[in-house]
Design a protein around this motif. Structure first.
Motif, short mmCIF file in Angstrom:
data_model
loop_
_atom_site.label_atom_id
_atom_site.label_comp_id
_atom_site.label_asym_id
_atom_site.label_seq_id
_atom_site.Cartn_x
_atom_site.Cartn_y
_atom_site.Cartn_z
N ASP A 4 0.85 -1.19 0.00
CA ASP A 4 0.00 0.00 0.00
C ASP A 4 0.89 1.24 0.00
N CYS A 5 0.34 2.35 -0.45
CA CYS A 5 1.16 3.54 -0.72
C CYS A 5 1.76 4.16 0.53
N LYS A 68 -7.79 2.48 6.98
CA LYS A 68 -8.02 3.59 7.91
C LYS A 68 -7.58 4.94 7.35
N ARG A 69 -6.36 5.03 6.83
CA ARG A 69 -5.87 6.34 6.36
C ARG A 69 -6.00 6.43 4.84
N GLN A 70 -7.20 6.14 4.37
CA GLN A 70 -7.42 6.07 2.94
C GLN A 70 -7.05 7.37 2.21
N GLU A 71 -7.45 8.50 2.79
CA GLU A 71 -7.19 9.77 2.10
C GLU A 71 -5.69 10.04 1.96
N HIS A 72 -4.95 9.72 3.02
CA HIS A 72 -3.49 9.91 2.99
C HIS A 72 -2.87 9.02 1.91
N CYS A 73 -3.35 7.78 1.84
CA CYS A 73 -2.85 6.83 0.85
C CYS A 73 -3.11 7.34 -0.57
N LEU A 74 -4.34 7.85 -0.79
CA LEU A 74 -4.71 8.33 -2.13
C LEU A 74 -3.91 9.57 -2.52
N ARG A 75 -3.62 10.41 -1.53
CA ARG A 75 -2.83 11.62 -1.82
C ARG A 75 -1.44 11.21 -2.35
N PHE A 77 -0.71 8.36 -3.87
CA PHE A 77 -0.89 7.79 -5.22
C PHE A 77 -0.95 8.89 -6.28
N TRP A 78 -1.76 9.94 -6.04
CA TRP A 78 -1.92 10.99 -7.04
C TRP A 78 -0.71 11.90 -7.13
N THR A 79 0.11 11.93 -6.06
CA THR A 79 1.38 12.68 -6.12
C THR A 79 2.30 11.99 -7.12
N VAL A 80 2.33 10.68 -7.04
CA VAL A 80 3.22 9.91 -7.91
C VAL A 80 2.69 9.83 -9.34
N HIS A 81 1.37 9.92 -9.50
CA HIS A 81 0.78 9.78 -10.84
C HIS A 81 0.13 11.07 -11.33
N SER A 82 0.70 12.21 -10.93
CA SER A 82 -0.02 13.46 -11.26
C SER A 82 -0.07 13.73 -12.76
N SER A 83 0.83 13.15 -13.54
CA SER A 83 0.82 13.44 -14.99
C SER A 83 -0.35 12.76 -15.69
N GLU A 231 -10.98 17.85 -7.62
CA GLU A 231 -10.26 18.57 -6.56
C GLU A 231 -10.25 17.78 -5.25
N ASP A 232 -10.94 16.65 -5.24
CA ASP A 232 -11.11 15.90 -4.01
C ASP A 232 -10.48 14.52 -4.21
N HIS A 233 -9.48 14.17 -3.40
CA HIS A 233 -8.74 12.92 -3.62
C HIS A 233 -9.63 11.69 -3.64
N ILE A 234 -10.61 11.65 -2.74
CA ILE A 234 -11.47 10.46 -2.69
C ILE A 234 -12.34 10.39 -3.93
N CYS A 235 -12.97 11.51 -4.30
CA CYS A 235 -13.87 11.50 -5.46
C CYS A 235 -13.08 11.16 -6.74
N LYS A 236 -11.92 11.80 -6.89
CA LYS A 236 -11.11 11.54 -8.09
C LYS A 236 -10.74 10.06 -8.19
#
Length: 317
Positions: A4-5, A68-75, A77-83, A231-236
């Motif tokens: 996990d991220c 538990k820390r889903q939002e942190h994990c998703l942030r 993921f999207w940091t690494v895959h922002s392109s 604009e929302d990590h979970i929704c995206k």
């Protein structure tokens, strides 16, 4: 399953080269949210940083829908895959682990349902014709199901009847909690119960308390809905998961390019409780839609229609 991220990030930060690359990517992700847009050189620098991660576990990490820390994990993921999200809404890769790799909980749904049908109570006699009502009764027999359902229902109906009185964010959080923490045996039956009449259909349509979680006073443009989602990590992340698992295909028997209708339904449930919450259009059909319109979309009409079409005319769904 892949790491996990959150674990992958910790591993990366302890390695000086990976740490430096990751810091570049963090500033890239931040720059994407700012105005004016990045210049060509900055974009190249960001892309190179992503390539530099190469075989790092960070590049292949995933998150779990129930962690538990889903939002942190998703942030992360999207940091690494922002392109991947440049300029358009085709988010090709879901940040979520394949549902088959996630641990499945054993549930006592069938035991509770049997208990229910054993009750020869007169008030339950009408249940046979209303599967949505029966699903609710079974939920009421499970402590967890009834607690989380009551939680979101009370938040979403607070201030009912008054204009804009409900707290939509809290209502959405309560809905996500319910769909993430209650076993799918319960949630799927409540949301996808088969109806023969409008009374049942009305109950099904009102499952998510639509006047708070789904509807606005006036229908917003679907592009605005998409922007607030991205604009929302979970929704995206839920949208990326939905696009990956509900990609329609004419040649496939179940209408899905991934040949996995169940994964599509799970991804659809994941959209509930986000800015792009879908729902049934009426009491008399199983058609679903977003609460938005494509009128006055100007030269972006085609993109807008595509967003709406993902829900309205999706064979896989």
């Amino acid at each position: 399953p892949r790491s996990d991220c959150i674990a992958a990030e910790q591993q990366c930060l302890s390695d000086s080269a990976c740490n430096a690359t990751y810091r570049v990517l963090e500033s890239c992700a931040l720059a994407k949210t700012r105005f004016p847009p990045m210049d060509h050189d900055s974009r190249v620098r960001c892309l190179n940083a992503e390539l530099d991660l190469g075989n790092s576990s960070l590049l292949h990490c995933r998150c779990h829908r129930r962690m538990k820390r889903q939002e942190h994990c998703l942030r992360i993921f999207w940091t690494v895959h922002s392109s991947m999200t440049d300029g358009y809404f085709h988010l090709e890769t879901s940040p979520y682990e394949n549902p088959a790799n996630e641990e499945h909980w054993k549930t006592d749904y069938s035991k509770l349902a049997a208990l229910l049908s054993g009750k020869e109570c007169s008030q339950l006699a009408g249940d046979a014709t209303n599967p949505c009502l029966k699903a609710t009764h079974v939920c009421n027999l499970s402590k967890k199901c009834v607690r989380l359902r009551t939680d979101y229902a009370s938040v979403c109906t607070k201030g009912a009847g008054r204009e804009d009185a409900c707290d939509r964010r809290k209502c959405h959080r309560g809905l996500r909690n319910f769909f993430e923490k209650v076993p799918e045996d319960f949630t799927k039956r409540i949301l996808f119960c088969p109806c023969q009449d409008e009374l049942c259909g009305e109950r099904r349509r009102k499952t998510i308390v639509p006047n708070c979680s789904f509807q606005y006073n006036t229908k917003p443009n679907c592009l605005w809905l998409l922007d607030s989602c991205l604009e929302d990590h979970i929704c995206k992340s839920r949208l990326a998961d939905f696009q990956q698992n509900c990609q329609p295909a004419d040649t496939s028997p179940d209408g899905c390019s991934q040949h996995n209708h169940a994964a599509c339904l799970q991804a659809y449930m994941g959209m509930i409780g986000t800015p792009m919450t879908p729902n049934y259009i009426s009491n008399s059909s199983v058609e679903v839609s977003l609460w938005c319109t494509c009128e006055s979309s100007g030269n972006q009409k085609e993109k807008c229609d595509q967003i709406l079409g993902m829900f309205e005319s999706n064979k896989c769904l």
